[in-house]
Design an enzyme around this catalytic site. Structure first.
Site, PDB file in Angstrom:
ATOM      1  N   ASN A   8      26.509  42.109  41.831  1.00 17.49           N
ATOM      2  CA  ASN A   8      26.590  42.949  40.665  1.00 17.49           C
ATOM      3  C   ASN A   8      28.095  43.425  40.148  1.00 17.49           C
ATOM      4  O   ASN A   8      28.492  44.029  39.271  1.00 17.49           O
ATOM      5  CB  ASN A   8      25.642  44.194  40.554  1.00 17.49           C
ATOM      6  CG  ASN A   8      24.362  43.589  40.825  1.00 17.49           C
ATOM      7  OD1 ASN A   8      24.091  42.540  40.146  1.00 17.49           O
ATOM      8  ND2 ASN A   8      23.314  44.393  41.281  1.00 17.49           N
ATOM      9  N   CYS A   9      29.123  42.959  41.340  1.00 18.61           N
ATOM     10  CA  CYS A   9      30.568  43.344  41.080  1.00 18.61           C
ATOM     11  C   CYS A   9      31.029  42.513  39.909  1.00 18.61           C
ATOM     12  O   CYS A   9      31.252  41.187  39.790  1.00 18.61           O
ATOM     13  CB  CYS A   9      31.164  43.290  42.282  1.00 18.61           C
ATOM     14  SG  CYS A   9      33.019  43.802  42.208  1.00 18.61           S
ATOM     15  N   ASP A  10      31.774  43.009  39.029  1.00 19.54           N
ATOM     16  CA  ASP A  10      32.153  42.200  37.659  1.00 19.54           C
ATOM     17  C   ASP A  10      33.482  41.432  38.287  1.00 19.54           C
ATOM     18  O   ASP A  10      33.777  40.459  38.017  1.00 19.54           O
ATOM     19  CB  ASP A  10      32.809  43.117  36.762  1.00 19.54           C
ATOM     20  CG  ASP A  10      31.911  43.825  35.849  1.00 19.54           C
ATOM     21  OD1 ASP A  10      30.699  43.214  35.946  1.00 19.54           O
ATOM     22  OD2 ASP A  10      32.200  44.524  35.240  1.00 19.54           O
ATOM     23  N   ARG A  13      32.238  38.583  40.195  1.00 17.98           N
ATOM     24  CA  ARG A  13      31.632  37.615  39.295  1.00 17.98           C
ATOM     25  C   ARG A  13      32.580  36.705  38.903  1.00 17.98           C
ATOM     26  O   ARG A  13      32.470  35.576  38.656  1.00 17.98           O
ATOM     27  CB  ARG A  13      31.026  38.178  38.014  1.00 17.98           C
ATOM     28  CG  ARG A  13      29.644  38.729  38.511  1.00 17.98           C
ATOM     29  CD  ARG A  13      28.860  39.308  37.266  1.00 17.98           C
ATOM     30  NE  ARG A  13      27.575  39.827  37.648  1.00 17.98           N
ATOM     31  CZ  ARG A  13      26.920  40.939  36.842  1.00 17.98           C
ATOM     32  NH1 ARG A  13      27.468  41.314  35.870  1.00 17.98           N
ATOM     33  NH2 ARG A  13      26.041  41.544  37.347  1.00 17.98           N
TER      34      ARG A  13
END
Length: 106
Positions: A8-10, A13
């Site tokens: 879930n880490c930008d 990603r």
């Protein structure tokens, strides 16, 4: 190539989008093997612990004084992300230097 981070880490990603052949290892779910953490700590030192994270801010002064490897074993989300392992090479974070070394552009 393995990317240790959070799904879930930008930033993780972005790294995964640029490195489609890489395997994402979610540090909260799967953890980081001890030998990988030890090698990363030897290479990156104090930079391995993300002292700007909300997890870090929630720790007591006593907990912050814990040796880095023990701290990361107890709180895997404290690791600066992503940690990219490509054979013998290791990269920490997703900055222009890392992107350049891996031959990708943002």
């Amino acid at each position: 190539m393995r990317v240790y981070g959070l799904k879930n880490c930008d930033t993780c990603r972005k790294a995964m989008k640029a490195l489609p052949e890489a395997e994402l290892i979610d540090v909260r779910v799967d953890g980081v093997p001890g030998e990988v953490l030890a090698e990363a700590q030897a290479r990156f030192g104090d930079k391995l612990v993300n002292t700007r994270s909300t997890t870090w801010r929630g720790l007591s002064e006593e907990a912050r004084a814990t040796p880095p490897l023990e701290l990361l074993a107890a709180h895997p989300a404290l690791m600066k992300r992503p940690l990219i392992v490509d054979g013998d090479a290791m990269y920490l974070g997703w900055d222009k230097a890392t992107q350049g070394a891996l031959g990708v552009s943002a």
